[in-house]
Design an enzyme around this catalytic site. Sequence first.
Site, PDB file in Angstrom:
ATOM      1  N   GLY A   4       0.818  -1.215   0.000  1.00  0.00           N
ATOM      2  CA  GLY A   4       0.000   0.000   0.000  1.00  0.00           C
ATOM      3  C   GLY A   4       0.846   1.256   0.000  1.00  0.00           C
ATOM      4  CG  ASN A   5       3.110   2.500   3.209  1.00  0.00           C
ATOM      5  OD1 ASN A   5       2.239   3.351   3.282  1.00  0.00           O
ATOM      6  ND2 ASN A   5       3.435   1.738   4.234  1.00  0.00           N
ATOM      7  CE  LYS A  56      -1.868  -4.509   6.931  1.00  0.00           C
ATOM      8  NZ  LYS A  56      -0.592  -4.873   6.338  1.00  0.00           N
ATOM      9  CE  LYS A  73       1.502  -6.156   0.006  1.00  0.00           C
ATOM     10  NZ  LYS A  73       2.254  -5.837   1.186  1.00  0.00           N
ATOM     11  CE  LYS A  96       6.347  -5.383   2.906  1.00  0.00           C
ATOM     12  NZ  LYS A  96       5.221  -4.981   3.733  1.00  0.00           N
TER      13      LYS A  96
END
Length: 313
Positions: free
Chosen positions: A9-10, A119, A202, A260
């Site tokens: 998103g970033n 989150k 995600k 991640k």
Amino acid sequence: MRIVAALGGNALLERGEPPEAGLQEAHVVTAVRALAAAHDLVITHGNGPQVGMLALESAHDPAIARPYPFDVLGAQTQGMIGYWLVQALQNALPGRQVACLVSRTLVRRDDPAFAHPSKFVGPVYSEEQARALAASQHWEIRQDGARWRRVVPSPEPAGLPDLPAIRTLLGTGAIVVCAGGGGVPVVVRDGRARGVEAVVDKDLTASLLARELDADALLLLTDVAAVQDGYGTPQARPIRRATPEELRKRDFPAGSMGPKIEAVCRFTEATGRPAAIGRLADAQLLLAGQAGTLILPAGATPRLGRSGREAGD
């Protein structure tokens, strides 16, 4: 070669940028340029800045009695970002079919994450601003680097109800955009699905999706050049290549890089295939080990995909 690429998103709205549609569309075009060479491509994306912005708008909308829940807001971001991606991909690849699927992710009702929000969503704030908003809006907040952000529950992805539809679309040769924002979180009770107030990570969903689709590689594309050992300290250094075992021996921030690392480790451990973390602009260089952080099983050859196929074949 089938690649699952997860756009952060970033990466679509860089830290500190105003959430203008034009800026995000420009970042999407950059993403498409970086990815368009892939033969068999599945794209998913984050939505932290976008879903947080929509939540803030909804909370202050005088026309509604209560804010929209996060499952609905997550679906809205899938449509918005998915539309930008579909349009940019078809402009870049005339004649190629591209489909965006508003898709769901199954989570467990008893997931402990519901009691421990972690989150990050929405924009960054100073500590003073964040604490004032937490008090007035009844938010949970947490430090994100040098700034502060809102946090919401992030349960584990337990299943992908729309996987058959994704496989059907891939079978037609289409590029598929799906599971945006980690997928709309749903639980099943008495045989019926219903949305829940959460945002699924995600990257963990992308890892599950890549495993279920028998992908040759998983790319996590973000706004950092590589995973760093000792992040935030004077001794910080990039990790260029590592095995899952080596990564699991290190500590990474739970709200940002931690998921991640867990995502790429799960994929590589389950499949024996490569994963990579790095900048969006470096997408084509990641699997060759020329940029970012490449995650491989011990003794693996960097550019080989499944059954010894070259990454570009």
